[in-house]
Motif scaffolding. Structure first.
Motif, PDB file in Angstrom:
ATOM      1  N   GLY A   1      22.488  10.701  -6.626  1.00 41.52           N
ATOM      2  CA  GLY A   1      21.074   9.886  -7.031  1.00 41.52           C
ATOM      3  C   GLY A   1      21.095   8.434  -6.983  1.00 41.52           C
ATOM      4  N   MET A   2      22.283   7.812  -6.785  1.00 41.29           N
ATOM      5  CA  MET A   2      22.184   6.526  -6.877  1.00 41.29           C
ATOM      6  C   MET A   2      21.869   5.983  -5.354  1.00 41.29           C
ATOM      7  SD  MET A   2      26.178   5.907  -8.202  1.00 41.29           S
ATOM      8  CE  MET A   2      26.361   4.361  -7.590  1.00 41.29           C
ATOM      9  N   PHE A   3      21.934   6.770  -4.445  1.00 39.71           N
ATOM     10  CA  PHE A   3      21.499   6.722  -3.057  1.00 39.71           C
ATOM     11  C   PHE A   3      19.976   6.670  -2.977  1.00 39.71           C
ATOM     12  CE2 PHE A   3      26.015   7.517  -2.921  1.00 39.71           C
ATOM     13  CZ  PHE A   3      26.655   6.537  -1.971  1.00 39.71           C
ATOM     14  N   ASP A   4      19.196   5.634  -2.582  1.00 37.61           N
ATOM     15  CA  ASP A   4      18.078   5.856  -2.287  1.00 37.61           C
ATOM     16  C   ASP A   4      17.582   6.655  -1.171  1.00 37.61           C
ATOM     17  OD1 ASP A   4      17.517   4.050  -4.012  1.00 37.61           O
ATOM     18  OD2 ASP A   4      17.727   2.190  -2.822  1.00 37.61           O
ATOM     19  N   ARG A   5      16.438   7.743  -1.693  1.00 41.51           N
ATOM     20  CA  ARG A   5      15.754   8.755  -0.468  1.00 41.51           C
ATOM     21  C   ARG A   5      14.912   7.619   0.436  1.00 41.51           C
ATOM     22  NH1 ARG A   5      10.509  10.264  -0.363  1.00 41.51           N
ATOM     23  NH2 ARG A   5      10.273  12.174   0.687  1.00 41.51           N
TER      24      ARG A   5
ATOM     25  N   THR B   1      17.015  16.242   1.324  1.00 37.03           N
ATOM     26  CA  THR B   1      16.713  14.999   1.233  1.00 37.03           C
ATOM     27  C   THR B   1      17.720  14.212   2.047  1.00 37.03           C
ATOM     28  OG1 THR B   1      16.032  15.008  -1.040  1.00 37.03           O
ATOM     29  CG2 THR B   1      16.603  13.080  -0.183  1.00 37.03           C
ATOM     30  N   VAL B   2      17.341  13.222   2.907  1.00 35.53           N
ATOM     31  CA  VAL B   2      18.111  12.010   3.614  1.00 35.53           C
ATOM     32  C   VAL B   2      17.994  10.977   2.675  1.00 35.53           C
ATOM     33  CG1 VAL B   2      18.659  10.999   5.538  1.00 35.53           C
ATOM     34  CG2 VAL B   2      17.628  13.337   5.822  1.00 35.53           C
ATOM     35  N   ARG B   3      19.330  10.225   2.538  1.00 33.88           N
ATOM     36  CA  ARG B   3      19.356   9.104   1.521  1.00 33.88           C
ATOM     37  C   ARG B   3      19.856   7.811   2.534  1.00 33.88           C
ATOM     38  NH1 ARG B   3      21.054  13.255  -1.711  1.00 33.88           N
ATOM     39  NH2 ARG B   3      19.701  13.735  -3.387  1.00 33.88           N
ATOM     40  N   ARG B   4      19.861   6.824   2.036  1.00 32.05           N
ATOM     41  CA  ARG B   4      20.163   5.698   2.630  1.00 32.05           C
ATOM     42  C   ARG B   4      21.712   5.613   2.330  1.00 32.05           C
ATOM     43  NH1 ARG B   4      15.635   3.424   4.559  1.00 32.05           N
ATOM     44  NH2 ARG B   4      14.111   3.488   3.476  1.00 32.05           N
ATOM     45  N   PRO B   5      22.644   5.154   3.265  1.00 29.13           N
ATOM     46  CA  PRO B   5      24.003   5.624   3.130  1.00 29.13           C
ATOM     47  C   PRO B   5      24.766   4.599   2.254  1.00 29.13           C
ATOM     48  CG  PRO B   5      23.652   4.386   5.084  1.00 29.13           C
ATOM     49  CD  PRO B   5      22.236   4.652   4.674  1.00 29.13           C
TER      50      PRO B   5
ATOM     51  N   VAL C   1      22.978  13.247   3.604  1.00 25.60           N
ATOM     52  CA  VAL C   1      22.060  14.327   4.521  1.00 25.60           C
ATOM     53  C   VAL C   1      22.308  15.675   3.705  1.00 25.60           C
ATOM     54  CG1 VAL C   1      21.462  15.249   6.574  1.00 25.60           C
ATOM     55  CG2 VAL C   1      22.315  12.867   6.399  1.00 25.60           C
ATOM     56  N   ALA C   2      21.369  16.173   2.893  1.00 27.14           N
ATOM     57  CA  ALA C   2      21.395  17.196   2.129  1.00 27.14           C
ATOM     58  C   ALA C   2      20.128  18.116   2.826  1.00 27.14           C
ATOM     59  CB  ALA C   2      21.145  17.090   0.708  1.00 27.14           C
ATOM     60  N   ASN C   3      20.437  19.430   3.639  1.00 29.27           N
ATOM     61  CA  ASN C   3      19.567  20.031   4.013  1.00 29.27           C
ATOM     62  C   ASN C   3      19.463  21.181   3.234  1.00 29.27           C
ATOM     63  OD1 ASN C   3      18.508  18.570   6.653  1.00 29.27           O
ATOM     64  ND2 ASN C   3      20.510  18.929   7.401  1.00 29.27           N
TER      65      ASN C   3
END
Length: 418
Positions: free
Chosen positions: A152-156, A276-280, A298-300
């Protein structure tokens, strides 16, 4: 010697750690559990790794279950009809075999192997304060704890994340005693589609006690399969699974007629999460940087079975990028470039997975139906699980679907609208 920290002891994290260790890096793995705790814990996932992902494991010297895991030679699709039978039923041949190995077996063995080879393993739940401490002491910090709170630290990334809520309710049972599908003479993953209700996947696998099958329901939220919340007793979970199989996929329930049992007391799992795909990259308060790996960024949804495949491909790509960096700094630009190289693959997976979560358009129903009459369609669909980029050529638009089917001699066996 460059020092690298890997937080997370899953498919991607341990592949990366072992690969880096083999190439002479000073690697530390942080896990919230010991290998024995992983081995003795609850199942963590479903998984089926196809040819390309298995080749990466072989390249890393980590394919430790050849000859023990059942060779999965095909992938079949059945669609429930309004009469309780199957409106569609076919199986496609894979170009290369697939394997499903219980992650308790695999991750425990890999974590032990990493330690036996001299790697440093820290067993400790990691918080943000820990990352601050680590970032000051390592050349590169990789977060591979896929669905943990640190993700959750990584921005969506809203442009790459069309869904804002879970699209399926998930329920898994690992079982012994399931009979074969009598109409097919080779082992295959079975995808059973119940229009408007959800899906049941049956996956031949290897677990702690030997070969088994995984029963995996994906239920549309609010529908009749979305009933596993609050079911804590493993046997009650299996009993509910069997009742739902009897109601919605009786041809699969018939395979359980001889009696099935859970592989062990920890052989069930349920839950849901938002694709959700997040900024890396995350920048810590100290200015230290953390690069997300695989499911962190990248959580599909597991409807297309791509999680472990993505993880292996991400590990292989990240390893090559780290080696190519040499003595260069692992800065934000390098991290972003490395992730974007992975996204070039993962974008195709995400597009396909998100498409399979939505109600199918008419041309997709026609394609699925055509698998009965055209073995080439069945085989191509099956092999798309190994190379999802191929779906771009024939699956997404009516024009390309029509052109593909016309080249095969025209559409046949279209499935009616749910």
């Amino acid at each position: 010697m460059r020092k690298i920290l890997v937080v997370g002891a899953g498919q991607a994290g341990l592949m990366l750690a072992l690969g880096l260790q083999d190439r002479g890096y000073d690697v530390t793995v942080v896990s919230d559990r010991t290998a024995d705790e992983i081995r003795g814990g609850r199942v963590m996932s479903t998984q089926c790794m196809f040819g390309t992902a298995l080749a990466h494991e072989r390249d890393f010297g980590l394919d430790l279950w050849a000859g023990a895991a059942p060779d999965v030679l095909g992938l079949g699709v059945s669609v429930a009809g309004p009469d309780g039978g199957r409106a569609v039923d076919w199986v496609g041949r894979l170009d290369a075999y697939a394997h499903s190995v219980d992650q308790r077996v695999k991750m425990a063995a890999w974590l032990d192997l990493f330690a036996e080879r001299g790697g440093s393993v820290v067993v400790h739940p990691v918080g943000v304060a820990d990352l601050e401490w680590y970032a000051d002491r390592f050349d590169l910090v990789l977060l591979a704890a896929g669905k943990g709170p640190l993700a959750g630290m990584f921005d969506r990334d809203p442009e790459r994340s069309p869904y804002t809520r879970p699209m399926r309710s998930l329920a898994v049972s690992y079982v012994h005693g399931l009979g074969p599908r009598p109409e097919h003479d080779f082992p295959a993953v079975r995808c059973n589609l119940v229009p408007g209700v959800g899906e049941l996947f049956v996956i031949p696998a290897l677990t702690l006690s030997g070969p088994c099958d995984i029963l995996f329901f994906e239920g549309v939220p609010g529908g009749p399969l979305d009933v596993f919340q609050g079911v804590r007793d493993p046997q009650a979970h299996l009993d509910l699974t069997l009742r739902l199989m009897k109601q919605f996929v009786p041809w699969e329930y018939d395979r359980a007629a001889g009696g099935v049992a859970l592989t062990d007391a920890h052989g069930t799992l349920s839950g849901r999460y938002t694709p959700t795909v997040r900024r890396p990259v995350v920048e810590l308060a100290s200015g230290g940087l953390v690069l997300g790996v695989a499911d962190v960024v990248v959580a599909n949804d597991p409807i297309t079975g791509q999680g472990s495949n993505n993880a292996a491909k991400c590990a292989a790509l990240y390893l090559a990028a780290i080696e190519a960096r040499g003595a260069g700094k692992f800065d934000r630009a390098w991290m972003t470039e490395t992730f974007e190289a992975y996204w070039a693959h993962a974008a195709a997976v995400t597009k396909w997975t998100n498409a399979m979560l939505a109600p199918p358009p008419a041309h997709v129903l026609t394609l699925i139906g055509a698998g009965t009459a055209h073995q080439a369609v069945a085989d191509r669909f099956a092999n798309g699980f190994d190379d999802p980029a191929d779906f771009e050529e024939w699956f997404y638009t009516p024009e390309r679907a029509d052109a593909y089917l016309a080249a095969l001699g025209g559409p046949s066996g279209a499935v009616g609208e749910p």
